[in-house]
Write a protein that holds these residues in place. Structure first.
Motif, PDB file in Angstrom:
ATOM      1  N   ILE A 210      11.748  -2.199   1.381  1.00 49.42           N
ATOM      2  CA  ILE A 210      10.504  -1.454   1.606  1.00 49.42           C
ATOM      3  C   ILE A 210      10.383  -1.170   3.103  1.00 49.42           C
ATOM      4  CG2 ILE A 210       7.981  -1.473   1.417  1.00 49.42           C
ATOM      5  CD1 ILE A 210       8.214  -3.242  -0.986  1.00 49.42           C
ATOM      6  N   ASP A 211      10.539   0.084   3.473  1.00 47.90           N
ATOM      7  CA  ASP A 211      10.515   0.474   4.881  1.00 47.90           C
ATOM      8  C   ASP A 211       9.069   0.694   5.324  1.00 47.90           C
ATOM      9  OD1 ASP A 211      11.157   1.291   7.424  1.00 47.90           O
ATOM     10  OD2 ASP A 211      11.775   3.315   6.830  1.00 47.90           O
ATOM     11  N   ALA A 212       8.383  -0.403   5.566  1.00 48.59           N
ATOM     12  CA  ALA A 212       6.976  -0.342   5.960  1.00 48.59           C
ATOM     13  C   ALA A 212       6.626  -1.592   6.750  1.00 48.59           C
ATOM     14  CB  ALA A 212       6.070  -0.228   4.737  1.00 48.59           C
ATOM     15  N   PRO A 213       5.707  -1.465   7.711  1.00 54.38           N
ATOM     16  CA  PRO A 213       5.304  -2.630   8.502  1.00 54.38           C
ATOM     17  C   PRO A 213       4.399  -3.556   7.702  1.00 54.38           C
ATOM     18  CG  PRO A 213       3.933  -0.759   9.054  1.00 54.38           C
ATOM     19  CD  PRO A 213       4.978  -0.244   8.098  1.00 54.38           C
TER      20      PRO A 213
ATOM     21  N   PRO B 104      11.025  -0.386  -7.419  1.00 51.95           N
ATOM     22  CA  PRO B 104      11.907   0.649  -7.984  1.00 51.95           C
ATOM     23  C   PRO B 104      11.409   2.062  -7.720  1.00 51.95           C
ATOM     24  CG  PRO B 104      11.605  -1.144  -9.554  1.00 51.95           C
ATOM     25  CD  PRO B 104      10.619  -1.370  -8.457  1.00 51.95           C
ATOM     26  N   GLU B 105      10.094   2.275  -7.796  1.00 52.16           N
ATOM     27  CA  GLU B 105       9.529   3.601  -7.534  1.00 52.16           C
ATOM     28  C   GLU B 105       9.679   3.975  -6.054  1.00 52.16           C
ATOM     29  OE1 GLU B 105       8.027   5.665  -9.775  1.00 52.16           O
ATOM     30  OE2 GLU B 105       8.371   4.306 -11.462  1.00 52.16           O
ATOM     31  N   ILE B 106       9.543   2.979  -5.192  1.00 54.43           N
ATOM     32  CA  ILE B 106       9.714   3.208  -3.757  1.00 54.43           C
ATOM     33  C   ILE B 106      11.177   3.541  -3.452  1.00 54.43           C
ATOM     34  CG2 ILE B 106       9.641   2.085  -1.497  1.00 54.43           C
ATOM     35  CD1 ILE B 106       7.235   0.446  -2.560  1.00 54.43           C
ATOM     36  N   ALA B 107      12.096   2.825  -4.096  1.00 49.56           N
ATOM     37  CA  ALA B 107      13.523   2.979  -3.815  1.00 49.56           C
ATOM     38  C   ALA B 107      14.030   4.390  -4.113  1.00 49.56           C
ATOM     39  CB  ALA B 107      14.326   1.954  -4.612  1.00 49.56           C
ATOM     40  N   VAL B 108      13.459   5.047  -5.132  1.00 51.63           N
ATOM     41  CA  VAL B 108      13.918   6.397  -5.495  1.00 51.63           C
ATOM     42  C   VAL B 108      13.045   7.476  -4.870  1.00 51.63           C
ATOM     43  CG1 VAL B 108      14.966   5.611  -7.637  1.00 51.63           C
ATOM     44  CG2 VAL B 108      12.572   6.361  -7.644  1.00 51.63           C
ATOM     45  N   GLY B 109      12.116   7.106  -4.008  1.00 54.22           N
ATOM     46  CA  GLY B 109      11.320   8.080  -3.280  1.00 54.22           C
ATOM     47  C   GLY B 109      10.108   8.614  -3.997  1.00 54.22           C
ATOM     48  N   ARG B 110       9.725   8.012  -5.126  1.00 49.61           N
ATOM     49  CA  ARG B 110       8.536   8.483  -5.835  1.00 49.61           C
ATOM     50  C   ARG B 110       7.241   7.942  -5.235  1.00 49.61           C
ATOM     51  NH1 ARG B 110      11.917   8.619 -10.736  1.00 49.61           N
ATOM     52  NH2 ARG B 110      11.563   6.397 -11.113  1.00 49.61           N
ATOM     53  N   LEU B 111       7.348   6.928  -4.385  1.00 49.42           N
ATOM     54  CA  LEU B 111       6.195   6.371  -3.690  1.00 49.42           C
ATOM     55  C   LEU B 111       6.562   6.171  -2.225  1.00 49.42           C
ATOM     56  CD1 LEU B 111       5.051   3.592  -6.229  1.00 49.42           C
ATOM     57  CD2 LEU B 111       4.016   5.851  -5.902  1.00 49.42           C
ATOM     58  N   LEU B 112       5.605   6.425  -1.340  1.00 50.71           N
ATOM     59  CA  LEU B 112       5.811   6.235   0.096  1.00 50.71           C
ATOM     60  C   LEU B 112       5.016   5.016   0.544  1.00 50.71           C
ATOM     61  CD1 LEU B 112       6.796   7.227   2.914  1.00 50.71           C
ATOM     62  CD2 LEU B 112       4.655   8.554   3.030  1.00 50.71           C
TER      63      LEU B 112
ATOM     64  N   LEU C  69       0.865  -1.182   0.000  1.00 50.81           N
ATOM     65  CA  LEU C  69       0.000   0.000   0.000  1.00 50.81           C
ATOM     66  C   LEU C  69       0.897   1.225   0.000  1.00 50.81           C
ATOM     67  CD1 LEU C  69      -2.853   1.327   0.392  1.00 50.81           C
ATOM     68  CD2 LEU C  69      -2.401   1.210   2.859  1.00 50.81           C
ATOM     69  N   VAL C  70       0.745   2.086  -1.015  1.00 44.60           N
ATOM     70  CA  VAL C  70       1.615   3.253  -1.150  1.00 44.60           C
ATOM     71  C   VAL C  70       0.784   4.515  -1.341  1.00 44.60           C
ATOM     72  CG1 VAL C  70       3.519   1.916  -2.155  1.00 44.60           C
ATOM     73  CG2 VAL C  70       1.823   2.988  -3.663  1.00 44.60           C
ATOM     74  N   VAL C  71       1.416   5.658  -1.049  1.00 42.92           N
ATOM     75  CA  VAL C  71       0.835   6.975  -1.312  1.00 42.92           C
ATOM     76  C   VAL C  71       1.903   7.829  -1.970  1.00 42.92           C
ATOM     77  CG1 VAL C  71      -0.817   6.858   0.599  1.00 42.92           C
ATOM     78  CG2 VAL C  71       1.472   7.797   0.998  1.00 42.92           C
ATOM     79  N   ALA C  72       1.498   9.015  -2.430  1.00 43.93           N
ATOM     80  CA  ALA C  72       2.468   9.959  -2.987  1.00 43.93           C
ATOM     81  C   ALA C  72       3.341  10.521  -1.862  1.00 43.93           C
ATOM     82  CB  ALA C  72       1.725  11.086  -3.702  1.00 43.93           C
ATOM     83  N   PRO C  73       4.577  10.921  -2.165  1.00 46.65           N
ATOM     84  CA  PRO C  73       5.487  11.422  -1.121  1.00 46.65           C
ATOM     85  C   PRO C  73       4.947  12.628  -0.356  1.00 46.65           C
ATOM     86  CG  PRO C  73       6.681  10.982  -3.154  1.00 46.65           C
ATOM     87  CD  PRO C  73       5.227  10.861  -3.485  1.00 46.65           C
ATOM     88  N   ASN C  74       4.094  13.435  -1.002  1.00 46.69           N
ATOM     89  CA  ASN C  74       3.555  14.627  -0.346  1.00 46.69           C
ATOM     90  C   ASN C  74       2.186  14.382   0.287  1.00 46.69           C
ATOM     91  OD1 ASN C  74       2.089  14.312  -2.663  1.00 46.69           O
ATOM     92  ND2 ASN C  74       2.260  16.447  -3.345  1.00 46.69           N
ATOM     93  N   SER C  75       1.774  13.141   0.392  1.00 45.99           N
ATOM     94  CA  SER C  75       0.466  12.809   0.958  1.00 45.99           C
ATOM     95  C   SER C  75       0.406  13.175   2.442  1.00 45.99           C
ATOM     96  CB  SER C  75       0.192  11.318   0.779  1.00 45.99           C
ATOM     97  OG  SER C  75      -0.997  10.949   1.467  1.00 45.99           O
ATOM     98  N   LEU C  76      -0.796  13.536   2.892  1.00 45.28           N
ATOM     99  CA  LEU C  76      -1.021  13.777   4.313  1.00 45.28           C
ATOM    100  C   LEU C  76      -1.088  12.467   5.086  1.00 45.28           C
ATOM    101  CD1 LEU C  76      -3.694  16.638   4.157  1.00 45.28           C
ATOM    102  CD2 LEU C  76      -1.226  16.838   4.547  1.00 45.28           C
ATOM    103  N   LEU C  77      -1.236  11.363   4.375  1.00 46.67           N
ATOM    104  CA  LEU C  77      -1.259  10.043   5.006  1.00 46.67           C
ATOM    105  C   LEU C  77       0.189   9.564   5.131  1.00 46.67           C
ATOM    106  CD1 LEU C  77      -4.177   8.482   2.902  1.00 46.67           C
ATOM    107  CD2 LEU C  77      -4.337   9.631   5.129  1.00 46.67           C
ATOM    108  N   ARG C  78       0.761   9.668   6.309  1.00 45.17           N
ATOM    109  CA  ARG C  78       2.161   9.350   6.493  1.00 45.17           C
ATOM    110  C   ARG C  78       2.386   7.939   7.013  1.00 45.17           C
ATOM    111  NH1 ARG C  78       4.263  12.277   3.191  1.00 45.17           N
ATOM    112  NH2 ARG C  78       6.296  11.817   4.120  1.00 45.17           N
ATOM    113  N   THR C  79       1.350   7.347   7.611  1.00 45.55           N
ATOM    114  CA  THR C  79       1.465   6.008   8.183  1.00 45.55           C
ATOM    115  C   THR C  79       0.197   5.218   7.873  1.00 45.55           C
ATOM    116  OG1 THR C  79       0.424   6.595  10.295  1.00 45.55           O
ATOM    117  CG2 THR C  79       2.823   6.940  10.113  1.00 45.55           C
ATOM    118  N   PHE C  80       0.262   3.908   8.095  1.00 45.62           N
ATOM    119  CA  PHE C  80      -0.932   3.096   7.907  1.00 45.62           C
ATOM    120  C   PHE C  80      -2.019   3.501   8.900  1.00 45.62           C
ATOM    121  CE2 PHE C  80      -3.638  -0.575   8.806  1.00 45.62           C
ATOM    122  CZ  PHE C  80      -4.091  -0.854   7.520  1.00 45.62           C
TER     123      PHE C  80
END
Length: 340
Positions: free
Chosen positions: A238-241, A217-225, A131-142
């Motif tokens: 992938i730094d996510a629980p 790959p998109e997560i690795a370069v910071g385009r997806l959170l 589950l990913v969001v954009a880097p500027n999303s207000l949703l920072r955590t699950f």
């Protein structure tokens, strides 16, 4: 973007298991094997089907193998034609390589189930979701994501693969586990990961469910959170629980399985079980799985069939809760989150 879907762990826990006949002896099957992929070339699990065909021939497991694409996905004609294909597996037979899309598609299209129209043979691999969001999303955590869903399930539009597919089903499972009315969930399906990621970047969806291997790959370069992964353990890179860590009791992977025509003989089924073990042990197959982020999950014979019965039942339950079936018993199919 790589799009997945090969031997599918659909809906729930990925069952650990070995392949029957992995140590079996006997000559490699002769003749030509046709692998039917119910997707256009480059879509769904077509990539896995082509890798499998190459490995079968290069490892000398069959005389020749080819992939036959059926871009229409699941429909009555596809299942009927395949079910009646006949032909012993070892003498120029035909197998179907599919998973969640066809299983769920058969339920939503109200045609013969995959179990009824085919002979389940083996599961080989699965693909965890993220589950990913954009880097500027207000949703920072699950937890942020879950709080919005609990407050108003229709507030967020979540994107993913096609409607009724594995990502959609997973979203329904997450919603159910969070205690929300899944009929209110807003989901947008896209044919490819690239289109889904584009929708996320343009703000047409608030979050995205997709293949962990494809989106890495998109997560690795910071385009997806990343907010969470559907695996039992955290995924390297992938730094996510996991969802389980957030007390959402869902361990889920898209899966891919091999199916034969209806009415295969016990001898042919046994030969496929043995072949499954040889494929799983192939260094080429292991390299393909590693490169694509797929999990080897070999399960064959009666074990696979019994597992598939349960998964089909679960799929129907989730699809019914999502309102995608024409008729459905709305009785609860089980809670899965600890209440605070």
């Amino acid at each position: 973007m790589r799009r997945r879907r090969f031997f599918a762990l659909a809906l729930g826990v990925m069952v650990a298991g070995g392949c029957g006949g992995a140590n079996g002896s006997g000559a490699a099957p002769a003749g030509r094997l046709t692998i039917v992929a119910p997707a256009a070339r480059g879509r769904g699990w077509d990539q896995a089907a082509r890798a499998l065909a190459t490995i079968l021939t290069e490892d000398g497991l069959v005389g020749a193998a080819e992939v036959s694409n059926r871009p229409g996905g699941v429909d009555t004609a596809t299942l009927t034609a395949f079910g009646a294909a006949g032909g012993p597996f070892t003498r120029g037979g035909t197998v179907l390589l599919t998973g969640v899309p066809m299983l769920a598609g058969a339920e939503t299209a109200d045609v013969a189930s995959v179990l009824a129209a085919t002979t389940p043979l083996a599961r080989l691999a699965g693909d965890w979701a993220v589950l990913v969001v954009a880097p500027n999303s207000l949703l920072r955590t699950f937890e942020d994501f879950a709080a919005v869903l609990r407050r108003n399930p229709a507030e967020l539009t979540v994107g993913g693969g096609v409607d009724g597919g594995s990502d959609h089903v997973l979203y329904g499972m997450i919603g159910k586990c969070l205690g929300v009315d899944v009929r209110l969930l807003d989901y947008a399906g896209y044919p490819t990961d690239a289109e889904a990621v584009e929708a996320l970047g343009e703000g047409r969806v608030a979050a995205l469910l997709g293949s962990a291997g494809s989106l890495l790959p998109e997560i690795a370069v910071g385009r997806l959170l990343p907010l969470a992964v559907s695996s039992g353990e955290r995924i390297d890179g992938i730094d996510a629980p996991t969802l389980m860590e957030r007390e959402v009791r869902v361990k889920y992977a898209d899966w891919c399985g091999v199916f034969g025509p209806r009415g295969m003989s016990p001898q042919d089924r046994d030969e496929v079980a043995a072949l499954c073990g040889r494929i799983d042990a192939s260094p080429r197959w292991q390299a393909v799985c590693a490169a694509n982020g797929w999990n080897r999950a070999c399960l064959s014979g009666d074990d696979f069939r019994q597992w598939l019965v349960t998964e089909t039942r679960r799929a129907r339950g989730v699809l019914g809760e999502l309102g995608l079936l024409s008729s459905f018993d709305t009785s609860c199919w089980g809670g899965c989150v600890r209440r605070h």
